[in-house]
Design an enzyme around this catalytic site. Structure first.
Site, PDB file in Angstrom:
ATOM      1  N   HIS A  21       7.262   4.572  -1.085  1.00  8.92           N
ATOM      2  CA  HIS A  21       5.854   4.308  -0.745  1.00  8.92           C
ATOM      3  C   HIS A  21       4.961   4.511  -1.972  1.00  8.92           C
ATOM      4  O   HIS A  21       3.874   5.069  -1.895  1.00  8.92           O
ATOM      5  CB  HIS A  21       5.399   5.162   0.453  1.00  8.92           C
ATOM      6  CG  HIS A  21       6.041   4.694   1.718  1.00  8.92           C
ATOM      7  ND1 HIS A  21       5.548   3.647   2.450  1.00  8.92           N
ATOM      8  CD2 HIS A  21       7.172   5.098   2.348  1.00  8.92           C
ATOM      9  CE1 HIS A  21       6.339   3.429   3.496  1.00  8.92           C
ATOM     10  NE2 HIS A  21       7.337   4.295   3.454  1.00  8.92           N
ATOM     11  N   ASP A  68       5.179   1.765  -4.547  1.00 16.41           N
ATOM     12  CA  ASP A  68       4.912   0.471  -5.218  1.00 16.41           C
ATOM     13  C   ASP A  68       3.490  -0.039  -4.961  1.00 16.41           C
ATOM     14  O   ASP A  68       2.821  -0.505  -5.879  1.00 16.41           O
ATOM     15  CB  ASP A  68       5.986  -0.592  -4.903  1.00 16.41           C
ATOM     16  CG  ASP A  68       6.198  -0.895  -3.434  1.00 16.41           C
ATOM     17  OD1 ASP A  68       5.592  -0.216  -2.579  1.00 16.41           O
ATOM     18  OD2 ASP A  68       6.973  -1.834  -3.137  1.00 16.41           O
ATOM     19  N   LEU A  71      17.538  -2.290   3.890  1.00 18.70           N
ATOM     20  CA  LEU A  71      18.146  -2.566   2.578  1.00 18.70           C
ATOM     21  C   LEU A  71      17.667  -3.920   2.058  1.00 18.70           C
ATOM     22  O   LEU A  71      18.283  -4.538   1.204  1.00 18.70           O
ATOM     23  CB  LEU A  71      19.674  -2.513   2.666  1.00 18.70           C
ATOM     24  CG  LEU A  71      20.265  -1.189   3.169  1.00 18.70           C
ATOM     25  CD1 LEU A  71      21.781  -1.283   3.282  1.00 18.70           C
ATOM     26  CD2 LEU A  71      19.883  -0.021   2.254  1.00 18.70           C
ATOM     27  N   ASP A 123      10.998  -4.362  -3.709  1.00 20.04           N
ATOM     28  CA  ASP A 123      12.252  -4.936  -3.204  1.00 20.04           C
ATOM     29  C   ASP A 123      12.611  -6.211  -3.968  1.00 20.04           C
ATOM     30  O   ASP A 123      13.743  -6.391  -4.416  1.00 20.04           O
ATOM     31  CB  ASP A 123      12.135  -5.258  -1.708  1.00 20.04           C
ATOM     32  CG  ASP A 123      11.784  -4.035  -0.884  1.00 20.04           C
ATOM     33  OD1 ASP A 123      11.903  -2.917  -1.425  1.00 20.04           O
ATOM     34  OD2 ASP A 123      11.384  -4.194   0.274  1.00 20.04           O
ATOM     35  N   TYR A 183       3.707   1.061   8.693  1.00 16.61           N
ATOM     36  CA  TYR A 183       3.665   0.790   7.243  1.00 16.61           C
ATOM     37  C   TYR A 183       2.242   0.423   6.842  1.00 16.61           C
ATOM     38  O   TYR A 183       1.682   0.970   5.887  1.00 16.61           O
ATOM     39  CB  TYR A 183       4.641  -0.358   6.927  1.00 16.61           C
ATOM     40  CG  TYR A 183       4.791  -0.687   5.456  1.00 16.61           C
ATOM     41  CD1 TYR A 183       5.730  -0.035   4.667  1.00 16.61           C
ATOM     42  CD2 TYR A 183       3.990  -1.652   4.851  1.00 16.61           C
ATOM     43  CE1 TYR A 183       5.881  -0.344   3.322  1.00 16.61           C
ATOM     44  CE2 TYR A 183       4.130  -1.963   3.508  1.00 16.61           C
ATOM     45  CZ  TYR A 183       5.082  -1.307   2.747  1.00 16.61           C
ATOM     46  OH  TYR A 183       5.221  -1.612   1.413  1.00 16.61           O
TER      47      TYR A 183
HETATM   48  C1  GLA Z   1       9.508  -1.376   2.033  1.00 16.17           C
HETATM   49  C2  GLA Z   1       8.589  -2.321   1.258  1.00 16.17           C
HETATM   50  C3  GLA Z   1       8.509  -1.928  -0.221  1.00 16.17           C
HETATM   51  C4  GLA Z   1       8.172  -0.443  -0.381  1.00 16.17           C
HETATM   52  C5  GLA Z   1       9.077   0.415   0.512  1.00 16.17           C
HETATM   53  C6  GLA Z   1       8.673   1.877   0.533  1.00 16.17           C
HETATM   54  O1  GLA Z   1      10.814  -1.523   1.579  1.00 16.17           O
HETATM   55  O2  GLA Z   1       9.057  -3.648   1.368  1.00 16.17           O
HETATM   56  O3  GLA Z   1       7.570  -2.737  -0.870  1.00 16.17           O
HETATM   57  O4  GLA Z   1       6.829  -0.196  -0.124  1.00 16.17           O
HETATM   58  O5  GLA Z   1       9.082  -0.036   1.861  1.00 16.17           O
HETATM   59  O6  GLA Z   1       8.883   2.450  -0.711  1.00 16.17           O
END
Ligand code: GLA
Length: 385
Positions: A31, A33, A124, A171, A221
């Site tokens: 959390h 990015d 993933l 990601d 989120y």
């Molecule tokens: C998900 C989102 C990413 C990032 C993570 C948490 O995977 O797609 O962009 O924010 O959660 O680190």
């Protein structure tokens, strides 16, 4: 059924090309990015495969072995508007739409069979894997030159603006820039990055899947993102900072009264996690795996207590893992609220580790977790048929 047989059965001819795009794990930096700090992910060897044959028209016929009940989905590259009936094919359409908007010629239609071995909803990044797979396909079919960084940005744009999920860049970047046996330290504000060889001859990275469906994940989120944005806005009235990761913990403490209690603990997670990522990358440079493990454990604690994105399933896995012999550290990975966690485990302890954690999880949660040994692999590529 084997993928090639499936392709031949559906399209009555053999495929001409084959592609692969990986999933990802994040070692540390969760959390972060969308708060402009550092993350430390890597691509893994499980991911999404595609078999392709070119068509003479501009139609796409797409079949996913992961969604067999949907059958073959058909659309034309001349109409790239989002259509909910096109289900997972909206990822292909989104990629095509934005490539087209950037003046790329993408008129070659194709038949495609997709097959992924990233467990659904496991956190993933099966969707980022699919986005980057589609970009690779369009590149090959239309002779496009797109850098890996631009591909990551394009994948994110599809996720945010076409699919409607407000995720950060981690990601897509981790997948697009994936490199065998390397983790990637990425600055999400500048997109500067550095590879770190992941040489762990005595250890395995064990992925532990809660098998919990991530039902509320998207709304929670977005709620976390909003809490961080609001905390940042308030802190910016006193501090000259561009993002939350630039704030120092001492400054956060000093301006605590600006924030609600929730905003304060969310910000405390983000700022402390960003420091942990810096420390973790130094541990890698110094070969200090022990300290790296402690940072993983501290990261999970912060995600549990301050960011509140773990839940009983992830906590049960991680707490059980941390108590096992031969474990360097363990934490959740990805967005949280279900999905996966990871543990770094000494080679000789892996079997007993899986047996013990598995038993405890089943006792407490009432259904099974699943386990997978992560191998760190390359980014998206065309592969041999
Ligand atoms: C998900 C989102 C990413 C990032 C993570 C948490 O995977 O797609 O962009 O924010 O959660 O680190």
């Amino acid at each position: 059924m084997e993928m090639k047989n499936c392709f031949e059965k559906i399209f009555n001819h053999a495929p001409q090309m084959s592609f692969f795009s990986p999933g990802r794990i994040n070692l540390i930096g969760e959390h972060i990015d969308y708060n402009g700090g550092l993350v430390f992910p890597c691509a893994i060897t499980i991911g999404t495969y595609a078999l392709i044959s070119k068509r003479d028209d501009s139609k796409v016929y797409a079949y996913s072995m992961n969604f067999e009940e949907l059958g073959t989905i058909e659309f034309d590259l001349s109409n790239l508007d989002y259509d909910k009936h096109h289900n997972w094919c909206n990822y292909i359409k989104g990629v095509a739409k934005f490539l087209h908007e950037e003046n790329n010629s993408i008129n070659t239609g194709f038949n495609v069979v997709i097959n992924g071995n990233i467990p659904n909803g496991s956190g993933l990044s099966s969707s980022a894997s699919l986005e980057l797979l589609c970009i690779e396909i369009f590149k090959a079919l239309n002779n496009l030159e797109i850098s890996s960084v631009d591909a990551a940005k394009l994948g994110k744009k599809v996720e945010n603006q076409y699919i409607g999920v407000n995720s950060g860049i981690m990601d897509q970047f981790a997948i697009s820039l994936g490199k065998k046996d390397n983790a990637l330290l990425l600055n999400c504000e500048t997109l500067d990055f550095e590879y770190f060889p992941l040489s762990l001859p005595q250890h395995k990275i064990v992925i532990m899947n809660t098998n919990k469906r991530r039902e509320l994940a998207d709304s929670k989120y977005n709620e976390r993102r909003a809490e961080c944005e609001s905390a940042l806005e308030k802190l910016q009235t006193k501090l000259e900072v561009k993002n939350l990761c630039e704030v120092k913990l001492t400054d956060l403490e000093a301006h605590k009264e600006l924030l609600t209690d929730i905003e304060f603990i969310r910000a405390r997670h983000v700022i402390s996690e960003n420091v942990r990522v810096k420390d973790a990358s130094e541990c890698f440079s110094n070969n200090d795996l022990e300290q790296f493990g402690k940072l993983l454990n501290a990261s999970h604690k912060s995600l549990c207590e301050d960011y509140e994105v773990t839940g009983i399933e992830l906590d049960t896995l991680v707490n059980s893992a941390q108590q096992e012999e031969g474990v360097i550290g363990a934490r959740m990975t990805g967005a949280g609220f279900g999905g996966c966690s990871l543990a770094i485990v000494q080679n000789e302890s892996v079997d007993r580790f899986i047996e013990n954690v598995s038993k405890k999880y089943l006792d407490i949660i009432g259904y099974e977790a699943s386990f997978h040994i992560a191998e760190v692999g390359d980014g998206p590529k065309q592969i041999e048929l």
